[in-house]
Design an enzyme around this catalytic site. Structure first.
Site, short mmCIF file in Angstrom:
data_model
loop_
_atom_site.label_atom_id
_atom_site.label_comp_id
_atom_site.label_asym_id
_atom_site.label_seq_id
_atom_site.Cartn_x
_atom_site.Cartn_y
_atom_site.Cartn_z
N THR A 66 20.88 -37.50 59.31
CA THR A 66 21.48 -38.69 59.95
C THR A 66 20.39 -39.75 60.16
O THR A 66 19.98 -40.00 61.30
CB THR A 66 22.13 -38.31 61.30
OG1 THR A 66 21.14 -37.67 62.13
CG2 THR A 66 23.31 -37.37 61.10
N HIS A 84 4.84 -50.39 70.28
CA HIS A 84 3.50 -50.87 69.91
C HIS A 84 3.07 -52.06 70.75
O HIS A 84 1.88 -52.33 70.86
CB HIS A 84 3.46 -51.20 68.42
CG HIS A 84 3.37 -49.99 67.54
ND1 HIS A 84 2.67 -49.98 66.35
CD2 HIS A 84 3.86 -48.74 67.70
CE1 HIS A 84 2.75 -48.78 65.81
NE2 HIS A 84 3.46 -48.01 66.61
N ASP A 85 4.01 -52.76 71.34
CA ASP A 85 3.67 -53.83 72.27
C ASP A 85 3.20 -53.24 73.60
O ASP A 85 2.13 -53.59 74.11
CB ASP A 85 4.87 -54.75 72.50
CG ASP A 85 4.54 -55.89 73.45
OD1 ASP A 85 3.48 -56.53 73.28
OD2 ASP A 85 5.33 -56.14 74.39
N ASN A 141 -0.12 -51.22 62.36
CA ASN A 141 0.94 -52.22 62.21
C ASN A 141 1.03 -52.84 60.82
O ASN A 141 2.10 -53.27 60.39
CB ASN A 141 0.75 -53.34 63.24
CG ASN A 141 0.91 -52.86 64.67
OD1 ASN A 141 1.71 -51.98 64.96
ND2 ASN A 141 0.13 -53.45 65.57
N GLY A 182 -0.12 -53.62 77.78
CA GLY A 182 1.13 -53.57 78.52
C GLY A 182 2.22 -54.34 77.79
O GLY A 182 2.01 -54.92 76.73
N ARG A 215 10.35 -49.72 67.56
CA ARG A 215 8.93 -49.48 67.28
C ARG A 215 8.08 -50.66 67.74
O ARG A 215 6.96 -50.48 68.24
CB ARG A 215 8.73 -49.23 65.79
CG ARG A 215 7.32 -48.83 65.41
CD ARG A 215 7.27 -48.24 64.01
NE ARG A 215 5.92 -47.81 63.66
CZ ARG A 215 5.11 -48.51 62.85
NH1 ARG A 215 5.52 -49.64 62.31
NH2 ARG A 215 3.90 -48.06 62.58
N HIS A 219 11.88 -41.05 66.61
CA HIS A 219 11.74 -40.77 65.17
C HIS A 219 12.97 -40.05 64.63
O HIS A 219 12.95 -39.56 63.51
CB HIS A 219 10.48 -39.93 64.91
CG HIS A 219 9.22 -40.66 65.21
ND1 HIS A 219 8.01 -40.02 65.47
CD2 HIS A 219 8.95 -41.99 65.31
CE1 HIS A 219 7.07 -40.93 65.72
NE2 HIS A 219 7.61 -42.13 65.62
N THR A 220 14.02 -39.99 65.42
CA THR A 220 15.27 -39.41 64.94
C THR A 220 16.03 -40.36 64.03
O THR A 220 17.00 -39.95 63.38
CB THR A 220 16.18 -38.99 66.13
OG1 THR A 220 17.24 -38.18 65.64
CG2 THR A 220 16.77 -40.21 66.83
#
Length: 321
Positions: free
Chosen positions: A236, A78-79, A108, A84, A74, A206-207
């Site tokens: 899982t 978000h970076d 964040n 970039g 994540r 998001h798994t």
């Protein structure tokens, strides 16, 4: 003999996934910046143990915190979506350098985590190869290793990014939100050169991992305090697989921004067929996820003499006066 055969088969599968991912990324023309100057062999001569060091620190961290792999990937997302892939997300407030941290924006604040593990990786790399490996590359490598350790695909990460010396609060305030409608998500991804396949594949991260209950479709149920954690995949939660897409098909996506890729009126002609594909083939998902990660990692990297190699990922290097 049997173990050797299994190893050879696994190695061949990994190489095939990487090759397919690279072809897909090249065919898609990359994202902004096209990753010019990046190479998976960038540190082979200057810091050949880079990947092993990053992997060892993450392995140690996940023993005490199963959430770390999902948290690290994540951070890379978000970076790259702000300025970039330049490590700007890692910078703390610094009045002297006129830097306002991106860590406190809504997307964040109290949710982005794993910064201490990035610090540990940086320390280990500085001990082995001082001033060589950038914080931006640490995030890219940490994302790939985290996915692989959780049972997902492995790919060759293009390296050679340098670290930015500024943050971008305006852009950070426009990160994809769990409450964005589909067309807003598509626009935010498209603005960075990412298409619908990239959107569906990257949302597949998001798994695994957790989210705070106030961000879910059901919000916080009776008795849950705001901030209580919910598994993104109830079956899982710590494994990187394609069960996320099966959850969506059954209407069980935890985040509104996940389920909207199936329920929105425009989804039938755009994202829904991709969800069906990935639900039916984990290999197809893995191949496209790796390609999309490479593509996302190519967003506007700083290379050559641009930026710097930070000594501390939380602060820009002090300039001599």
């Amino acid at each position: 003999m049997a173990a050797s055969s299994r190893f050879s088969l696994n190695a061949r599968c990994s190489l095939l996934l990487t090759a397919a991912a690279l072809v897909l990324a090249l065919l898609s023309n990359g994202a902004h910046g096209h990753g010019a100057g990046l190479s998976s062999s960038f540190y082979d001569g200057s810091c050949p143990g880079t990947r092993d060091i990053v992997r060892r620190v993450i392995q140690d961290a996940r023993v005490v915190d199963a959430r770390i792999p999902a948290s690290l990937i994540r951070l890379h997302f978000h970076d790259c979506f702000v300025n970039g892939c330049d490590g700007s997300l890692l910078l703390d407030d610094d009045l002297q350098a006129a830097i306002m941290t991106e860590k406190n924006v809504l997307a964040n604040n109290r949710s982005a985590r794993g910064f201490n593990v990035v610090d540990d990786i940086k320390r280990a790399l500085e001990n082995a190869c001082p001033g060589i490996v950038s914080c931006a590359d640490i995030l890219a490598l940490a994302a790939e290793i985290s996915v692989e350790l959780a049972g997902g695909p492995s790919w060759s990460v293009p390296l050679g990014r340098r670290d930015g010396t500024t943050t971008n609060i305006k852009s950070a305030n426009n990160l994809p939100s769990p409450f964005d409608p589909l067309q807003t998500l598509q626009e935010k991804f498209r603005n960075l050169g990412l298409d619908d396949t990239d959107l569906v594949a990257l949302q597949g991260a998001h798994t695994f991992g957790r989210t705070q209950c106030q961000f879910t479709q059901r919000n916080c149920t009776a008795g849950q305090r705001a901030g209580a954690l919910v598994n993104l995949d109830g079956v899982t939660p710590d494994v990187f697989d394609n069960k996320y897409y099966g959850n969506l098909l059954q209407g069980r996506g935890q985040l509104p921004s996940d389920q909207v890729m199936l329920s929105d009126p425009v989804a039938a002609a755009t994202t829904a067929p991709i969800i069906g594909r990935f639900s039916g083939s984990q290999q197809d998902f893995f191949r496209n996820f790796a390609a999309s990660m490479i593509k996302m990692g190519n967003i506007s990297p700083l290379t050559g003499r641009d930026g710097e190699i930070r000594k501390n990922c939380r602060r820009v290097n002090k300039k001599p006066y």
